[in-house]
Design an enzyme around this catalytic site. Structure first.
Site, mmCIF file in Angstrom:
data_model
loop_
_atom_site.group_PDB
_atom_site.id
_atom_site.type_symbol
_atom_site.label_atom_id
_atom_site.label_comp_id
_atom_site.label_asym_id
_atom_site.label_seq_id
_atom_site.Cartn_x
_atom_site.Cartn_y
_atom_site.Cartn_z
ATOM 1 N N LYS A 103 29.018 -1.329 13.875
ATOM 2 C CA LYS A 103 27.661 -1.912 13.914
ATOM 3 C C LYS A 103 27.526 -2.962 15.008
ATOM 4 O O LYS A 103 26.517 -3.640 15.131
ATOM 5 C CB LYS A 103 27.331 -2.564 12.565
ATOM 6 N N LYS A 141 28.914 -5.820 15.041
ATOM 7 C CA LYS A 141 28.801 -7.133 14.381
ATOM 8 C C LYS A 141 30.211 -7.671 14.184
ATOM 9 O O LYS A 141 31.078 -6.984 13.684
ATOM 10 C CB LYS A 141 28.152 -6.981 12.993
HETATM 11 N N1 C2G Z 1 18.367 -10.442 4.708
HETATM 12 C C1 C2G Z 1 17.192 -11.027 4.239
HETATM 13 N N2 C2G Z 1 16.762 -12.178 4.775
HETATM 14 C C2 C2G Z 1 17.462 -12.788 5.761
HETATM 15 C C3 C2G Z 1 18.659 -12.213 6.236
HETATM 16 C C4 C2G Z 1 19.101 -11.027 5.687
HETATM 17 O O1 C2G Z 1 16.529 -10.478 3.330
HETATM 18 N N3 C2G Z 1 16.986 -13.957 6.269
HETATM 19 C C5 C2G Z 1 18.797 -9.169 4.114
HETATM 20 C C6 C2G Z 1 18.861 -8.028 5.125
HETATM 21 O O2 C2G Z 1 17.562 -7.464 5.323
HETATM 22 C C7 C2G Z 1 19.816 -7.061 4.427
HETATM 23 C C8 C2G Z 1 20.756 -8.014 3.655
HETATM 24 O O3 C2G Z 1 20.113 -9.297 3.619
HETATM 25 O O4 C2G Z 1 19.098 -6.239 3.487
HETATM 26 C C9 C2G Z 1 22.113 -8.159 4.315
HETATM 27 O O5 C2G Z 1 21.897 -8.574 5.658
HETATM 28 P P1 C2G Z 1 23.041 -8.199 6.757
HETATM 29 O O6 C2G Z 1 24.353 -8.621 6.237
HETATM 30 O O7 C2G Z 1 22.562 -8.669 8.085
HETATM 31 O O8 C2G Z 1 22.955 -6.611 6.677
HETATM 32 P P2 C2G Z 1 23.002 -5.576 7.903
HETATM 33 O O9 C2G Z 1 24.019 -5.976 8.896
HETATM 34 O O10 C2G Z 1 21.610 -5.365 8.323
HETATM 35 O O11 C2G Z 1 23.627 -4.278 7.177
HETATM 36 O O12 C2G Z 1 23.929 0.302 6.195
HETATM 37 C C10 C2G Z 1 23.099 -0.826 6.256
HETATM 38 C C11 C2G Z 1 23.769 -1.965 6.945
HETATM 39 O O13 C2G Z 1 25.077 -2.196 6.443
HETATM 40 C C12 C2G Z 1 22.897 -3.194 6.788
#
Ligand code: C2G
Length: 132
Positions: free
Chosen positions: A44, A46
């Site tokens: 990803k 990340k």
């Molecule tokens: N999130 C949120 N508000 C934020 C930051 C994050 O609601 N201010 C939510 C994101 O939308 C996500 C969850 O928290 O639903 C986890 O965020 P991340 O760890 O950034 O997830 P991501 O890297 O987008 O992984 O297969 C899907 C991916 O693994 C999603």
């Protein structure tokens, strides 16, 4: 029992993550979080500060979370939905539409993100703009 699943990296756990997990859990009786492994984070593009085991332990300590499983690839969602008999799939709205292919298997809900907070924002404010 209504079973809910969501996916993510959940690094540098913050209140935006907790708000997502709280709302997801409120949609059912049991919440599974599929947590991105360190290897999948690389896919990803990340880099997480905490490793998988540390992020897993923190999520397991949250009262809204009932089970944490590894997310090791993009293509495991259909299998997870079947294997864990999921009723509702939940993600933040930054993923709006990306997982609609699951709609023939379960309810798909995109929740508003919590404004003003993100792992990237934390890193930039702590380490300066060269953080990523
Ligand atoms: N999130 C949120 N508000 C934020 C930051 C994050 O609601 N201010 C939510 C994101 O939308 C996500 C969850 O928290 O639903 C986890 O965020 P991340 O760890 O950034 O997830 P991501 O890297 O987008 O992984 O297969 C899907 C991916 O693994 C999603």
């Amino acid at each position: 029992m209504k079973r809910v699943i969501t996916y993510g990296t959940y690094d540098l756990l913050h209140y935006g993550h907790i708000e997502l997990l709280r709302r997801a859990r409120e949609m059912g009786d049991y919440l599974i979080v599929a947590l991105s492994t360190d290897e999948f984070n690389r896919i990803k593009n990340k880099k997480s500060y905490y490793n998988f085991e540390q992020r897993k332990m923190m999520l397991e300590s949250i009262r809204f979370v009932d089970l944490v499983i590894p997310e090791s690839g993009w293509d495991q969602k259909k299998i997870d939905v079947e294997r864990y008999e999921i009723d509702t799939f939940v993600m933040g709205h930054d993923w709006e539409g990306e997982f609609d292919f699951l709609k023939d298997k379960c309810e798909v809900i995109y929740l508003n993100r919590t404004e003003g907070i993100s792992t990237t924002k934390i890193k930039k404010e702590l380490y300066g703009d060269n953080a990523k």
